[in-house]
Write a protein that holds these residues in place. Structure first.
Motif, PDB file in Angstrom:
ATOM      1  N   ALA A 153       4.079  16.290  29.694  1.00 34.90           N
ATOM      2  CA  ALA A 153       3.747  17.348  30.655  1.00 34.90           C
ATOM      3  C   ALA A 153       4.970  18.205  30.984  1.00 34.90           C
ATOM      4  N   LYS A 154       6.130  17.546  31.138  1.00 37.81           N
ATOM      5  CA  LYS A 154       7.361  18.257  31.488  1.00 37.81           C
ATOM      6  C   LYS A 154       7.784  19.192  30.355  1.00 37.81           C
ATOM      7  N   VAL A 155       7.721  18.718  29.115  1.00 35.55           N
ATOM      8  CA  VAL A 155       8.125  19.533  27.975  1.00 35.55           C
ATOM      9  C   VAL A 155       7.233  20.765  27.863  1.00 35.55           C
ATOM     10  N   LYS A 156       5.921  20.565  28.014  1.00 33.76           N
ATOM     11  CA  LYS A 156       4.999  21.702  27.962  1.00 33.76           C
ATOM     12  C   LYS A 156       5.351  22.741  29.022  1.00 33.76           C
ATOM     13  N   GLN A 157       5.666  22.273  30.210  1.00 34.01           N
ATOM     14  CA  GLN A 157       5.978  23.172  31.318  1.00 34.01           C
ATOM     15  C   GLN A 157       7.277  23.945  31.057  1.00 34.01           C
TER      16      GLN A 157
END
Length: 439
Positions: A153-157
């Motif tokens: 989720a963090k990488v996508k954001q």
């Protein structure tokens, strides 16, 4: 447009010459959008990897409270790379800050991570890509456990609006900003995590070999290259010592069905090895064995007891002894009145006698014996289950060179056969199995 994630290993980042080669590879394909790098590795046989230098810095800090001596070698290495690349970039402030941060945050993981950090900064300057710190992407718990879903989720954001980036491999951070690392070689995992999050069309892992060979070229001269293998085959071969790729790298990309292409930075035209979720049966037609790998350093606890097959709970009693002494088990081949437990020497070291005594008390065997000096060899391939006589061919190959099989175990998937031989016979056994299938 399709997105490719590329990871470059330590040899690829070792010198200005190799970094220029990396830049040429990245610039040759506009879809190579996210670049993950390792710390500089060895330039020649006697050279020292930057990560090893950083561990030495940590030990200096522990003992002396400063690490100027070892860190000066790292300074020289990176300043030399920047100079040889002719970059209009002053790396000295970054080096100064890293040295001070290492003093202030004296932990082995933080110190070890700074090689990738500096390597990525240099690579970003060379490519003109944005630098994104791995501590802002890879999420770990405070006790150092990697958290894959939170990371995804963090990488996508973070990468949502960043089209081209260089990212350090190997490390991340917890919610408090404390740096944590994967195990050695963990930059492979970092790249796979990024590939999953951005839904890459392929994950390219660039190293200094042309992919996977059927077996160890240090034992068999010029073994054949493996053009394609499955995730499952990779897991089996990696576990048994074929270490071109970190074995945990497949887990992130497997969730999205992303293939991994192992490529050679110094021979980019070679197709390398493609690692795919599932191998098409047509691709392995005529190929019985995909790969052969092995390791030394095992022991076999041989147990014999009449009518053990009718004794309810016998296997449970045996396994509970190993569990009690915190020993993990590799294989458990068995017969009607016999059972063997294969363990790594490192697991059982110092516990041999207490384990044997405990087994005598719990199961009252007719015979109990510990056989050490065993090497395990895995012969792996999806084609094995489609070809009758594979086991016979393997055993005949070993018999021809008078090698005694101490243990034989075939996996339930029918894609691997494990044999145990004396460590003294290990290299000859690898050769015999290879030539039995590739003559």
């Amino acid at each position: 447009m399709a997105i490719k994630v590329t990871k470059f290993g330590g040899t690829s980042m070792a010198s200005a010459e190799s970094i220029n080669q990396v830049a040429n590879i990245v610039n040759a394909d506009k879809s190579r959008a996210y670049v993950i790098v390792s710390a500089p590795g060895k330039r020649f046989k006697e050279d020292i990897k930057v990560t090893d230098m950083l561990y030495s810095c940590f030990y200096d800090l522990e003992i002396k409270g400063e690490c100027a001596g070892n860190f000066n070698k790292i300074r020289e290495r990176f300043m030399g790379i920047v100079k040889d690349l002719e970059l209009d970039f002053d790396i000295v402030p970054y080096l100064d800050q890293v040295e001070q941060d290492m003093i202030d945050n004296n932990s082995a993981e933080f110190c070890a991570s700074r090689g990738e950090y500096l390597s990525a900064i240099v690579m970003a300057k060379k490519l003109g890509f944005e630098f994104v710190d791995a501590k802002d992407l890879m999420v770990f718990s405070p006790d150092g456990e990697f958290m894959p879903e939170e990371t995804n989720a963090k990488v996508k954001q973070v990468l949502k609006n960043i089209k081209k980036a260089v990212i350090p491999g190997f490390y991340g951070a917890d919610q408090y900003g404390t740096v944590h690392t994967f195990s050695r070689g963990g930059s492979d995992v970092s790249g796979a995590v990024i590939a999953r999050a951005v839904k890459a069309s392929i994950y390219e892992n660039w190293t200094d070999v042309n992919g996977f060979m059927v077996t160890d070229p240090r034992i068999v001269p010029n073994p054949k290259q493996i053009p394609v293998l499955s995730y499952l085959e990779l897991r089996e071969l990696s576990y048994m010592g074929a270490n071109v790729l970190h074995p945990e790298s497949i887990f992130p990309v497997r969730k999205e069905g992303i293939a991994i292409n192992i490529k050679n930075t110094f021979d980019p035209q070679n197709p390398g090895t493609l690692i795919v979720p599932e191998v098409n049966p047509d691709e392995v037609k005529g190929r019985v064995v995909t790969g052969i790998a092995g390791k030394k350093g095992y022991s076999i606890v041989f147990i014999s007891k009449s009518m053990m097959n009718s004794e309810i709970g016998f296997a449970r009693k045996v396994l509970s002894v190993f569990e009690y002494y915190n020993v993990s088990i590799e294989h458990i081949p068995s017969g009607i009145d016999t059972l063997s437990v294969v363990v790594a020497d490192s697991e059982i070291a110092g516990k041999e006698e207490v384990i044997l005594e405990k087994l005598r008390q719990e199961i009252k065997p007719d015979h109990l014996e510990l056989k050490s000096g065993i090497a395990l060899i895995a012969t792996v391939g999806h084609g094995m289950c489609f070809n009758p006589g594979t086991s016979a061919k393997l055993c005949s190959g070993l018999a021809k060179v008078n090698i005694n099989i101490r243990m034989l175990d075939q996996g339930s998937s029918e894609m691997n056969i494990i044999v145990g031989v004396s460590e003294d016979d290990y290299e000859e056994a690898i050769k015999a199995i290879y030539y039995a299938f590739y003559n």
